[in-house]
Design an enzyme around this catalytic site. Sequence first.
Site, PDB file in Angstrom:
ATOM      1  N   ASN A  61      31.308  35.922  32.426  1.00  0.00           N
ATOM      2  CA  ASN A  61      31.473  36.536  33.738  1.00  0.00           C
ATOM      3  C   ASN A  61      32.628  37.531  33.712  1.00  0.00           C
ATOM      4  O   ASN A  61      33.676  37.264  33.114  1.00  0.00           O
ATOM      5  CB  ASN A  61      31.768  35.469  34.797  1.00  0.00           C
ATOM      6  CG  ASN A  61      30.551  34.640  35.145  1.00  0.00           C
ATOM      7  OD1 ASN A  61      29.469  34.852  34.604  1.00  0.00           O
ATOM      8  ND2 ASN A  61      30.726  33.693  36.044  1.00  0.00           N
ATOM      9  N   ASP A  93      34.575  38.146  36.057  1.00  0.00           N
ATOM     10  CA  ASP A  93      35.730  37.636  36.805  1.00  0.00           C
ATOM     11  C   ASP A  93      36.445  36.490  36.092  1.00  0.00           C
ATOM     12  O   ASP A  93      37.408  35.936  36.615  1.00  0.00           O
ATOM     13  CB  ASP A  93      35.323  37.211  38.220  1.00  0.00           C
ATOM     14  CG  ASP A  93      34.297  36.078  38.241  1.00  0.00           C
ATOM     15  OD1 ASP A  93      34.113  35.400  37.215  1.00  0.00           O
ATOM     16  OD2 ASP A  93      33.676  35.872  39.306  1.00  0.00           O
ATOM     17  N   LYS A  97      37.751  34.409  41.933  1.00  0.00           N
ATOM     18  CA  LYS A  97      36.647  34.551  42.882  1.00  0.00           C
ATOM     19  C   LYS A  97      37.125  34.719  44.317  1.00  0.00           C
ATOM     20  O   LYS A  97      36.355  35.128  45.179  1.00  0.00           O
ATOM     21  CB  LYS A  97      35.708  33.343  42.781  1.00  0.00           C
ATOM     22  CG  LYS A  97      35.016  33.225  41.427  1.00  0.00           C
ATOM     23  CD  LYS A  97      34.018  32.087  41.411  1.00  0.00           C
ATOM     24  CE  LYS A  97      33.303  32.000  40.068  1.00  0.00           C
ATOM     25  NZ  LYS A  97      32.463  33.181  39.788  1.00  0.00           N
TER      26      LYS A  97
END
Length: 286
Positions: free
Chosen positions: A28, A30, A175
């Site tokens: 990911n 992030d 997140k």
Amino acid sequence: GDVYAALYASGMLQALLNDGIRYAFICNADNLGAGLDETLLGYFAEKVFPIMMEVAEKTPADIKGGHLARHKNGRLILRESAQCPEKDLAAFQDIRRYRFFNTNNIWVDLEFLRDFIKEHRIIDLPMIVNPKTLDPRDGKSPPVYQIETAMGSAISLVEGAAAVNVARARFLPVKTCNDLLAVRSDCFVYSEREGLKVNPARTAAGRSEKIKIRLDPAYYGTFDRMEQRFPQGEPSLVGCDELTVQGDVRFGKNVVIHGAVTIARNGSTPAFIPPGTLMNRDMCLD
């Protein structure tokens, strides 16, 4: 989850193989703790796994997330909380029974992936239905469903797929604005060699690697709102265990927060914490 089909259909998969690239590491964007690890790459190649998922051990803070389990057919399977019936939620969240969660760091043998798609024509990943709001910045906007697949779910479709337990440092997702404040503060340090890691001064003082931050979502819930409240930079949090901010509070330069602190603003106008302030106890800013 469509990363596999996208690689194949776009021609990128074959282009990588043509360039002599056999293995891919996918993570990911992030996850600031993820990076190409040569030791893991060597292990993956030596064991000739088709797919390998990095997992980490769960803590009580991870009970709401998905986990890795073993299907009755013997294969590993990824189970997400959105796929769990409400009546089974307590068992689903038992971290003694389900010890590992998916970091979404995935290693893939590209030759295997090409051959698998050629044979099966599709990677039939299970659908996940997530309730959302139409405008993620507005909780009062119309409710909608987000339909998605998880790339880690491929582990249940492939014979010989494996999981490897890695240090939690390889899972550092950003997140929320709570996460962002932590990594932008001095709780973490960055170097070209080691990437982003917990500040050694924090661990040397015996503090938990993970700081608990709860910012009022009405004032800090989006990036632009958070930026407005830290116009001169983030406070020092290396000595902070927990930070809770309630209401509209703005921070001056070089504010230091130590220990467990709750800052509450009850008024309708913003409160301002002056530059250089040391905060080591709860404060109510009327």
